[in-house]
Every structure is written in C-alpha cells, then in structure tokens.
Design an enzyme around this catalytic site. Structure first.
Site, PDB file in Angstrom:
ATOM      1  N   LYS A   1     -19.834   3.254  -8.219  1.00 10.15           N
ATOM      2  CA  LYS A   1     -19.284   2.022  -8.342  1.00 10.15           C
ATOM      3  C   LYS A   1     -18.861   1.723  -9.964  1.00 10.15           C
ATOM      4  O   LYS A   1     -19.467   2.043 -10.899  1.00 10.15           O
ATOM      5  CB  LYS A   1     -19.926   0.842  -8.042  1.00 10.15           C
ATOM      6  CG  LYS A   1     -20.482   0.613  -6.458  1.00 10.15           C
ATOM      7  CD  LYS A   1     -19.107   0.355  -5.700  1.00 10.15           C
ATOM      8  CE  LYS A   1     -19.711   0.533  -4.014  1.00 10.15           C
ATOM      9  NZ  LYS A   1     -20.359  -0.643  -3.566  1.00 10.15           N
TER      10      LYS A   1
ATOM     11  N   CYS B   1     -21.702   8.157   4.708  1.00  9.37           N
ATOM     12  CA  CYS B   1     -21.313   6.904   4.943  1.00  9.37           C
ATOM     13  C   CYS B   1     -20.361   6.992   6.249  1.00  9.37           C
ATOM     14  O   CYS B   1     -20.688   8.107   6.968  1.00  9.37           O
ATOM     15  CB  CYS B   1     -20.167   6.618   3.920  1.00  9.37           C
ATOM     16  SG  CYS B   1     -20.001   4.786   3.854  1.00  9.37           S
TER      17      CYS B   1
ATOM     18  N   LYS C   1      -1.117   4.499  -1.143  1.00 12.99           N
ATOM     19  CA  LYS C   1      -1.834   4.924  -0.127  1.00 12.99           C
ATOM     20  C   LYS C   1      -1.309   5.727   0.928  1.00 12.99           C
ATOM     21  O   LYS C   1      -1.665   7.112   1.391  1.00 12.99           O
ATOM     22  CB  LYS C   1      -2.618   3.794   0.628  1.00 12.99           C
ATOM     23  CG  LYS C   1      -3.288   4.108   2.242  1.00 12.99           C
ATOM     24  CD  LYS C   1      -3.768   3.016   2.869  1.00 12.99           C
ATOM     25  CE  LYS C   1      -4.086   3.580   4.222  1.00 12.99           C
ATOM     26  NZ  LYS C   1      -5.580   4.178   4.148  1.00 12.99           N
TER      27      LYS C   1
ATOM     28  N   CYS D   1      -7.893   1.290   0.666  1.00 12.54           N
ATOM     29  CA  CYS D   1      -8.039   0.180   0.391  1.00 12.54           C
ATOM     30  C   CYS D   1      -8.628  -0.767   1.209  1.00 12.54           C
ATOM     31  O   CYS D   1      -8.798  -0.529   2.384  1.00 12.54           O
ATOM     32  CB  CYS D   1      -6.319  -0.314   0.566  1.00 12.54           C
ATOM     33  SG  CYS D   1      -5.308   0.821  -0.565  1.00 12.54           S
TER      34      CYS D   1
ATOM     35  N   HIS E   1     -16.174  11.621   2.192  1.00 13.51           N
ATOM     36  CA  HIS E   1     -15.142  11.085   1.472  1.00 13.51           C
ATOM     37  C   HIS E   1     -14.195  12.447   1.181  1.00 13.51           C
ATOM     38  O   HIS E   1     -13.030  12.090   0.668  1.00 13.51           O
ATOM     39  CB  HIS E   1     -15.305  10.330   0.208  1.00 13.51           C
ATOM     40  CG  HIS E   1     -15.912   8.801   0.576  1.00 13.51           C
ATOM     41  ND1 HIS E   1     -17.527   8.880   0.802  1.00 13.51           N
ATOM     42  CD2 HIS E   1     -15.702   7.851   1.109  1.00 13.51           C
ATOM     43  CE1 HIS E   1     -17.725   7.717   1.039  1.00 13.51           C
ATOM     44  NE2 HIS E   1     -16.479   6.778   1.229  1.00 13.51           N
TER      45      HIS E   1
ATOM     46  N   ARG F   1       0.805  -1.273   0.219  1.00 14.78           N
ATOM     47  CA  ARG F   1      -0.075  -0.098  -0.032  1.00 14.78           C
ATOM     48  C   ARG F   1       0.898   1.354  -0.149  1.00 14.78           C
ATOM     49  O   ARG F   1       0.598   2.370   0.511  1.00 14.78           O
ATOM     50  CB  ARG F   1      -0.849   0.102   1.250  1.00 14.78           C
ATOM     51  CG  ARG F   1      -1.920  -1.147   1.156  1.00 14.78           C
ATOM     52  CD  ARG F   1      -2.995  -0.776   2.414  1.00 14.78           C
ATOM     53  NE  ARG F   1      -2.292  -1.317   3.520  1.00 14.78           N
ATOM     54  CZ  ARG F   1      -2.871  -1.138   4.909  1.00 14.78           C
ATOM     55  NH1 ARG F   1      -3.737  -0.507   5.012  1.00 14.78           N
ATOM     56  NH2 ARG F   1      -1.901  -1.252   6.000  1.00 14.78           N
TER      57      ARG F   1
END
Length: 803
Positions: free
Chosen positions: A126, A741, A28, A531, A709, A25
């Site tokens: 998505k 979310c 990230k 991730c 987000h 990662r």
C-alpha cells in the site's frame, strides 16, 4: 465571514497529480486488451496519450499555471521511476542499461509488474495510508543506478506541443529508497551515494530542457523522521543543489511538517507544499518563519476525500498568507487527485440531496480557481459562487437524514463484552475442530472467483432493468453452483460461494446499508488495471435487512463441505469509502461494526459454521505518525471485536489482510482474536511470516502461497517450497493453505490450474509432515496407538489429528 478585500497579486494554482485511468476507465480496458493480445502496443500507447491530453486540457481550462507531467503511468508510477533509474532486478533477465524500443519497454515494465512464467512479480504494498498499491523497488546490496530521462522529457515535449507549460514531477531520492527493499534485508539508505549521481543526471536533463519548476515528492516525510532519514534528506538536497537544475518544489504529502521545520526550512529548495488537510494549523505556525525566497504551496483543497471545501474557512486561512507572500502563495489540492474520481459530470446515480455536497477531481480544480479569484479580487468578486458553496454546506449540516436516533441509542448501549469472544482461542479451537473435522493444512480460497463475461452481462442487464429479479437470482445461483462444483473437483476443504453477485467487496454492502451513496462512474485506481468505486458514506449507518444470508444458505445446501460466509469488515468498509467528515471516524466505525455484527449473527443462525470478515484495510488505516497510532488501533480492534464477537465459540471467524507490512502492529492483529487470519506473503517469499513467528502469533494463519495478481500458474514445487518455508515458522497444526487474495480478476482456466497445484502442494506437504512425525522416536509422539492416525508434534497452538 467578513468580506475579504482585494489584493492585487494573483495566486498561482497547480495540482500535484491528476487521475490517470480516464473518466470511463479507458486505461483499464486498453491495458487488458493489450495483455490479452486483442490490441497492439500502438493502440495502448495511443490511449495513454489521449488520457494525458484530456487531463492536461482539464488542468488548462481550470486556469492552472502548469500542467503536471510525469504523474501518469501505465501501471505504477513508482515502477516507472525505478525503470528510469535503471533499477531492474537481474532475475528478470533484462539489460538495466539503455531502454529498449517502446514495445520492449512495455515488455520490461509488465514483466516486473505482473511476473513471467519463470519469475514472480515485484512485491506490491500500500502507498502510505491509501488504497493505492505500488510496486516495491527491488535493490541489490551493490545496486548500480543509471538515469534515463527519455520518458519524462518526451512527456514534457508532448505537453509543450499542445501549447502547455509543464511542471514535471519526480519521486525524491530519499523516499524512493525508503519505499524500496534490498534483497539482503539491509538498509536502503546506504545506497544514497550510489543513487544521487543518477538524480543529478535527471536534473541536468530537465535544466537543459528549460524546465522552470520541478515538483519533487518526498512522502517519506509523512512518517516519523528519524536521524538517518533527516541526514539523508540534508545530504541529498545539498548535493542536488550543486550545478544547474530547475527550481525545486518539495512536496512532503500526507503530513504536518511542523515538527521537522527547524531543519526542513534550511534545505536548499525553492518552495514547500503544505498538506492543510492533515495539518490545517501549520500554515499559521510556519508563515512568520517562511524563507524569503520560498514559494508556499498551500494544499487547501482535500485531495483524499470528496466533500466540498468550506470556502469561508479556506479563505480565512489563506488570506494572511496571501497578504504576506503575494504571488509566492500557490494554491493546490492537499495531495495528488489520483485518489478521487475524475468528475461529477454524468453522475446520475448519486442521491440527489447528497450530490451538491460533493467535489471530485475536476470540481476541486474549479474550487482552486474560485479561491484564487476570491483572493485576487476580494470575496465580492465571486459572491454568487461563494453563496452556492455556503448553501450546499448548510444543507448538508441541517439534513435530517444524516443522523438517526436509533443508531445513537445502539452505540450508547455497547458494553466492553460486546467486543470479546466468550472463550479464548485455545479453548475455542477444539470446539471448532470437532465441528468442522478438517484435515491438517486445510485448503481454501479468499472469497471471490472469476467474474466471467456471463456474470458481468447478467449484472449489467439487471442494473439496466432488462433482467428481472427472478431471472437474475437464477443466473447468480447458477454461477454459485458452478463455483461450488469446481471447488469440489479441485479438492478444496473449505469452500466459498464465489461472490458472483458482488460488483465490489465494499460497494455491494454500501448498496444495502442506510447512510451510503454509490456512484456510477466514480472510479479510482487501486493498482495496474484494477479500479474500485468507493462509496460515499454520508450519514449514520444502519442495516435494515440481511444482506448475504440467503446466498450463503443456498451455497451451503449445495455441498457437504463447509462454506464460508463472506463479509467485509467495519474498518475496511470505512477505509475504502469516502467517509463523512462531520464526526470522528471512530464513531462511524462502531456504526459499521454493529451492522456487520447483525449479519454475522444471522449467518450463524442460518447454519454457517465459518464466517470470514475481511479486513484488508486494517493496516492501511494506521496513522503514519507513531503518536497517533495507539488511539486508532484501540478503536479499530474494538470495531472488529464488535462485529465478530456475537457468535458461539464453535463458530470459526476468519479475517483476511493483504499487501501491507504487519510487523509493527502484530499485537493489535492478535487482539482481533480472529480464529484464522489469511495474509499475502507469496510476493515477499513468506518474509512477512517472520514477524508473526517472532511475535509468537497465537492463532491460525493462512499465508498466501501464490500471487493472484500475476497472470501465471506457479508450479507445485514453487508452492511447496513456500509451504515448507511457512512450516518452519508456524506450527503446521495452525497452518492453512490459500492464495494471496480473491480470484475475481483471473480467468477460470488459470484459476483451476493454480488451485489444483495448491491442493497438490498441500497434499505433498501433509505427506512430508507425516513422514517426519513417523521417523520420530516413539517417546516423542503422543502415545503408541497402533492405528493409521498420528499426532504431529505440538506447536504453540492446539493439535490437529490426521488420518
């Protein structure tokens, strides 16, 4: 299997894309360090270059003819392509013309991806039926496009400097438009004529760079292809075939294209990729009609799942094509390998019996090499390797751990009533209101709160055995106490325990259910720097003990306000895992549903009045072709019903869905019969609610009023405007107020600030509704009782009184 004779021609191997986050990662951590101001842009770009270098080296070492270029992105490849085409929304204040210097390019890309203090980010949804999220290009009715191929040309030169042949990849023009949205809601395909000159410029630049092959992705072919889409594809490729260009490999992705073959094979391209995981029979059906000059790229290795390839079956399927086409047969994974982890190397956590059954991205490249060698030299040339593959498959098929008679008996005992609540929502709602005593527009969150450094350190120390069970439990309970107290200070009506103890909403349950394996480094990108580590569902599923009950009971003991029990639903547990392929997904979903049902019942017995069963992947699981959708919706709705229907009518069931289009499946969402559904709507400015309003969705809805987000704290006025928009289409008595979310990835300061704004927006909205109701003529109100209590006008659901 009979021995395959040697045929001199050598099959080309290639891949459609490779994981871009790095095996550990690295992307990230580099992104988050840059966003936090801990590292400069040069460090981020150097990390990205190193990830590309290692990915290309792995492709080279696996014997691929080309390395794939253009599949890497710092945040999202669709965003990169939109920027390459000059599709930058004017509201962000950037010049859509020539790109700025590298630092400016980063600023522009991350502004669109994450928002700014003044502007929300691009909508996110998505990518087809995967858990990858892409940023939706935002186009004007008179959108102007202008090609800038500099980034792609630089990547090609970067690969060539390492002595590698490059096969660039572009998102095709028709799919780009089909994946985009117009600000006026109009048809994006109407912009095709404006877009094609930009593509012509891109192809000219690639031709001048002496690119031999261009992979051009048209995943819109995975959907049902209507006449407008077919005509757009025909017009686009007729136009792009004029003038100099590389040879074009058209890659539909996620589809069996047999139905489209009568016109598809007439497109002026030079090859076609077939996803043989989605449509294994199409190679036999289409081979006799294959154009004489076309390459056939056979997606023979499953790029979406992690099971070893059945080499005998694969070779049997490929051998006739190899005999007919020779070196015009290319071998590839079925789709980009970005959907699977990088490598099994270093995986010490996977069950020792299960590990030999698996293949991640690097292992899949090795499988391609093995298949090519077997086709070129005959199966005897790779006899030892084929024997190992056969032994692994045989061990999996014969393992007594895969199936459990108890699970089979429980499934056989299921009856239709097990998937239905006792009473309809209209009769349950008054019972739940009497029990919960919530105000109008109740406020809540979706489940998780920030995973602080202390929480992560405690979990890591516990995982390493450095923190004992009791000390770890105390650390998690302290985090829960802090989350409960923060929510009470903020003024939320329905609380959550914060999920400090959960590493991931799927992996947490996979670690506690029989039939799952979890990985140590099996990371897959979900979006941006986010991730996930999908567990591997390899056998029958069984819950052996309660998983969340003690935590929920403890959290409820800390407050008088209701605390939701938080579970992941059966469809999402299925979709966000690498699922066994030896039985129908429907059967696996029922097993998961029974396990969740037991947990829901135990939560209710522990005194939990609200249980949230998250199903963010419900829409994601929908097959891309309409003919296959009814069967999926039947068993998915049934699975949720089994999980949710074992409780009393005064226990309130919530579910959460995010970043999907719901308009075409609202009947199925209503059939879930959740008392409350919370959905993502802030990035779309509540546009998704129009579908719910048109359908007359009967139960309660919590449309997200701010985007978690993006690292911004929306002002109260912005959230209030969204609530006003929501109240225009959903009766206020059935409206909840919540973020989009979970808040796991955010920090506490911004979380508290945003939630305070949300609670204040709800308070102001209540005042406006009260004032509006007070101004109505007395005859329009429910009685004339001289008390401060008033009844809002009825909507399609039940009333809720407020004081």
């Amino acid at each position: 299997m009979p021995v395959i004779p040697a045929i001199p021609a050598t099959s080309v191997t290639h891949c459609l894309g490779y994981p871009r986050i790095g095996a550990q990662r690295e992307l990230k951590f580099a992104l988050e360090a840059f966003w936090a101001g801990r590292s400069p842009a040069d460090d981020l770009l150097a990390t990205a270059a190193d990830i590309r270098r290692r990915a290309w080296a792995r492709q080279r070492d696996a014997g691929l003819a080309w390395v794939t270029v253009g599949d890497f992105a710092l945040y999202d490849f669709v965003l990169d392509h939109a920027l390459r085409l000059g599709a930058v929304p004017a509201r962000f204040g950037f010049d859509a013309g020539q790109p700025p210097a590298p630092a400016g390019q980063l600023a522009r890309a991350f502004a669109l991806a994450r928002g700014t203090p003044a502007q929300p980010a691009l909508e996110m949804t998505k990518w087809f039926d995967t858990n990858y999220h892409y940023l939706v290009p935002e186009l004007q009715p008179d959108q102007a496009f202008g090609a800038c191929p500099a980034d792609l040309l630089a990547a090609i030169e970067e690969a060539r400097a390492q002595g590698l042949a490059a096969k660039p990849v572009l998102l095709g023009p028709v799919s780009f438009l089909k994946l985009a949205k117009r600000t006026d809601g109009g048809a994006t395909l109407a912009l095709l004529d404006a877009l094609l000159p930009a593509y012509r410029t891109l192809l000219d630049a690639l031709s001048q760079a002496q690119v031999e092959w261009l992979q051009i992705d048209e995943p819109a072919l995975a959907w049902d292809v209507d006449a407008a889409t077919r005509q757009a594809l025909q017009r686009a490729y007729a136009e792009l075939s004029r003038g100099p260009r590389p040879r074009l490999l058209l890659t539909p992705g996620f589809a069996d294209v047999t139905a489209e073959w009568p016109w598809l094979h007439q497109l002026p391209v030079d090859g076609l990729h077939l996803d043989l995981s989605r449509g294994p029979q199409q190679i036999e059906a289409l081979l006799p009609q294959w154009p004489a000059h076309w390459v056939l790229s056979a997606g023979i290795v499953d790029g979406r799942n992690v099971w070893r390839t059945d080499m005998d079956a694969a070779l049997a399927r490929l051998q006739p094509a190899h005999a007919a086409l020779g070196d015009r047969l290319w071998l590839a994974p079925s789709c980009s390998l970005a959907h699977v982890p990088v490598s099994l190397q270093g995986e010490g956590r996977i069950d020792a019996e299960v590990r030999p059954w698996l293949a991640f991205a690097d292992e899949k490249l090795d499988e391609l090499r093995l298949l090519a060698r077997a086709l070129a030299g005959g199966s005897s040339a790779v006899a030892d390797e084929l024997t190992l593959q056969r032994q692994a498959l045989a061990a999996r098929r014969s393992s007594p751990r895969v199936t459990k008679p108890l699970v089979a008996r429980r499934q056989a005992a299921l009856q239709p009533d097990h998937a239905r609540r006792g009473r309809p929502y209209a009769e349950r709602a008054p019972l739940q209101r009497a029990r919960l005593k919530l105000p109008l527009l109740p406020t809540t969150t979706i489940g998780s709160f920030p995973q602080t450094a202390d929480i992560r350190r405690a979990r890591a120390a516990h995982k390493r055995g450095e923190l004992g069970e009791l000390d770890y439990l105390q650390a998690m309970r302290e985090a829960q106490r802090q989350a409960i107290e923060a929510q009470e200070r903020i003024g939320l009506d329905v609380l959550v325990h914060g999920e400090a103890e959960r590493n991931d909403m799927v992996e947490f349950f996979a670690e506690r259910l029989a039939g799952f394996a979890v990985t140590e480094h099996g990371w897959v990108q979900s979006y941006g720097s986010r991730c996930v580590k999908p567990p591997i569902l390899w056998g029958d599923v069984l819950r052996t003990e309660p998983m969340t009950v003690d935590t929920a009971r403890h959290a409820q003991s800390l407050t008088e306000r209701p605390v939701k029990g938080m579970l992941t639903g059966p469809v999402t547990l299925l979709q966000w895992s690498f699922v066994r392929d030896d039985q129908p997904r429907e059967a696996t979903a029922r097993q998961l549903a029974l396990a969740v049902r037991e947990e829901v019942q135990d939560l209710e017995a522990a005194g939990i009045a609200i249980v949230q069963i998250d199903e963010p992947a419900f829409r994601e699981g929908l097959p891309l072709r309409a003919a296959e959708q009814p069967a999926y919706l039947r068993w998915a709705v049934q699975a949720f019903g089994i999980a949710a229907s074992g409780v009393r009518d005064d226990t309130q069931i919530h579910t959460h869905m995010c970043y999907s289009e719901f308009g075409d499946i609202l009947q199925a969402i209503a059939a879930l019969d959740a008392d409350v559904i919370t959905i993502e709507t802030s990035r779309s400015r509540m546009a998704l609610l129009d579908d719910f309003a048109r359908f007359a969705y009967p139960n309660e809805i919590g449309p997200g009023v701010y985007d978690i987000h993006a690292p911004r704290v929306p002002p109260v006025a912005e959230m209030l405007a969204l609530l006003e928009r929501a109240a225009q289409v959903i009766p206020p008595e059935r409206l909840w107020v919540n973020p989009d979310c979970g808040l796991k990835t955010r920090g506490w300061p911004e979380t508290e600030a945003a939630l305070r704004h949300m609670v204040e927006a709800a308070r102001l909205m209540r005042q406006r509704l009260q004032a509006a109701a007070a101004e109505e003529p007395p005859s329009s109100r429910d009685g004339a009782c001289p008390t401060p209590s008033l009844t809002l006008p009825k909507g399609r659901g039940q009333e809720r009184r407020i004081a």
